[in-house]
Design an enzyme around this catalytic site. Structure first.
Site, mmCIF file in Angstrom:
data_model
loop_
_atom_site.group_PDB
_atom_site.id
_atom_site.type_symbol
_atom_site.label_atom_id
_atom_site.label_comp_id
_atom_site.label_asym_id
_atom_site.label_seq_id
_atom_site.Cartn_x
_atom_site.Cartn_y
_atom_site.Cartn_z
ATOM 1 C CG ASP A 12 -1.445 -15.660 4.540
ATOM 2 O OD1 ASP A 12 -1.240 -16.095 5.687
ATOM 3 O OD2 ASP A 12 -0.771 -14.766 4.015
ATOM 4 C CG ASP A 131 0.074 -5.418 9.929
ATOM 5 O OD1 ASP A 131 0.890 -6.248 10.358
ATOM 6 O OD2 ASP A 131 -1.145 -5.633 9.872
#
Length: 245
Positions: A12, A131
């Site tokens: 990330d 999500d």
């Protein structure tokens, strides 16, 4: 031998650095230096995939596009690219890196027509990120609500979505274990492969996910546990192979 759970170490990127957030909250979690070094570390340890995320693009505050493209170009393994892909321009830039597939999140919720078009045009190169908090979807860097999980899933099924990446936002970066019930639930509503993300803390968690491969879980994205040394990638790969035998 049964199919082996695919493992996708996460890299990330925020502000040009490799980071890991807790519950997707900006400014939380650890910083881990050069993202290319992180990606090469996982490749050298035996990874077949990297889950590469542009957090700045996901949060809508600029991007690390050139850096991510250069990382994809320097890896010999498959890359799933994610973060801020929400229109033709960002999608085309992501696909042009040569990544194996892209993960589209927020855009799928905010612009279903565009999403259906992209699924039709690019098929297996597009995964949709779901999500989830409870049964509500979280949108744009997880800072907003984005509708009901199962209504959205039904719509994406009708559009022919090839793959889903399911993240329990409340688990992400917490090392509290994956949400197995959520994964079973999603798998029961689609025959498409599901990639699990969020909460993996131990080799036992990987065993539990690997046991869901017959139900439709294809892979698992791992971040914090690897970076904090809960186990090595070599141990993780050996563990999922054992379950498949």
């Amino acid at each position: 031998m049964a199919p082996i759970l695919e493992l996708l170490p996460a890299v990330d990127v925020a502000g040009g650095q490799a980071v890991q957030l807790v519950q997707g909250k900006d400014g939380t979690g650890g910083r881990y230096g050069d993202p290319l070094n992180a990606a090469l570390t996982w490749q050298n340890a035996g990874a077949e995939w990297i889950h590469l995320v542009d957090l700045d693009a996901a949060f809508g505050r600029g991007h690390n596009r050139e850096l991510l493209a250069s990382i994809v170009g320097k890896l010999d393994i498959k890359v799933e690219l994610s973060g801020g892909i929400r229109d033709d321009e960002s999608l085309n830039a992501a696909l042009a890196t040569g990544c194996h597939r892209v993960n589209i999140g927020t855009a799928a919720l905010e612009n279903p027509d565009w999403c259906a078009k992209v699924i039709a045009e690019h098929g297996d190169r597009v995964a949709i990120g779901l999500d989830v908090r409870g049964t509500t979807l979280a949108a744009r860097g997880w800072t907003r609500d984005g509708g009901d999980l199962y209504e959205t899933l039904e719509r994406l099924e009708a559009a022919g979505c090839a793959r889903y990446i399911v993240t329990d936002v409340n688990k992400d970066g917490t090392l509290k274990g994956p949400n197995l019930d959520l994964l079973r639930d999603v798998c029961s509503r689609t025959d498409k492969p599901v990639v699990a993300s969020g909460g993996i803390s131990s080799l036992d968690d990987l065993r539990a996910l690997a046991a869901l491969v017959p139900e439709g879980v294809e892979g698992a994205i791992m971040g914090t546990a690897l970076y904090e040394g809960a186990f090595t990638l070599e141990e993780a790969l050996a563990t999922v192979r054992e379950v498949a035998q």
